[in-house]
Design a protein around this motif. Sequence first.
Motif, PDB file in Angstrom:
ATOM      1  N   GLY A  61       0.833  -1.191   0.000  1.00  0.00           N
ATOM      2  CA  GLY A  61       0.000   0.000   0.000  1.00  0.00           C
ATOM      3  C   GLY A  61       0.869   1.243   0.000  1.00  0.00           C
ATOM      4  N   ILE A  88      -1.414  -1.207  -3.936  1.00  0.00           N
ATOM      5  CA  ILE A  88      -2.659  -0.519  -3.601  1.00  0.00           C
ATOM      6  C   ILE A  88      -2.362   0.974  -3.597  1.00  0.00           C
ATOM      7  N   ALA A  93      -3.352   4.235  -0.453  1.00  0.00           N
ATOM      8  CA  ALA A  93      -3.601   3.350   0.690  1.00  0.00           C
ATOM      9  C   ALA A  93      -3.943   4.164   1.935  1.00  0.00           C
ATOM     10  N   LEU A  95      -8.610  -7.533   1.509  1.00  0.00           N
ATOM     11  CA  LEU A  95      -7.442  -8.078   0.807  1.00  0.00           C
ATOM     12  C   LEU A  95      -7.026  -9.452   1.327  1.00  0.00           C
TER      13      LEU A  95
END
Length: 200
Positions: free
Chosen positions: A74, A109, A112, A124
């Motif tokens: 992320g 991601i 994030a 996830l």
Amino acid sequence: MASVSNIRNFIHRAIHEPDSARQYRINPPPEGGKNPARPVRIYADGVYDLFHYAHALQLRQAKLSFPCVHLIVGVVSSELCAAHKNAPVMTSQERYAAVRNCRWVDEVIEDAPWVINQEILDKLSIDYVAHDDLPYAGAGTSAEMSDIYSFCKDQGRFLPTQRTEGVSTSELLARIVEQYRNHNYDQKLAKIGHEELAFH
């Protein structure tokens, strides 16, 4: 650089041989961790500004913690980073691309969250969240958290990684400022048409 066996031995000890200095437990990996059909799903997050080898080595540790890992990273947006910490040098898109092109990363991601919550863990299907285990204060969070990873630690889903000493984004920025103040970039700035930015 730590070998694969050193990384896995460190993780094995962290899970199976609790250290009194570590104030949290770590869940054993899912049975499928050795089977590509069910990789261990590990999430790492950060700003990743001026992406450097310590970033890559941390992600390498996460990826190699078990024989079969799907590593999700992320990356927080520049806007979110500025709200909680300080504005990064690289744009959001530049940092997303830098992380996406790291060989250890399976999935990125974008934008994030600053603090991981149950929603992202469930969405996830995350088994572990990887980060060095020093408390990371949540400056700018509503509750001014003393450790933004405490939520994951409480669930046994926090996986410690070892820091790489000698380099950090802050250290690199300090080097750049020092070089700038010593006029070492004046010629470069002139070459790219930005003489006005030379240090005076």
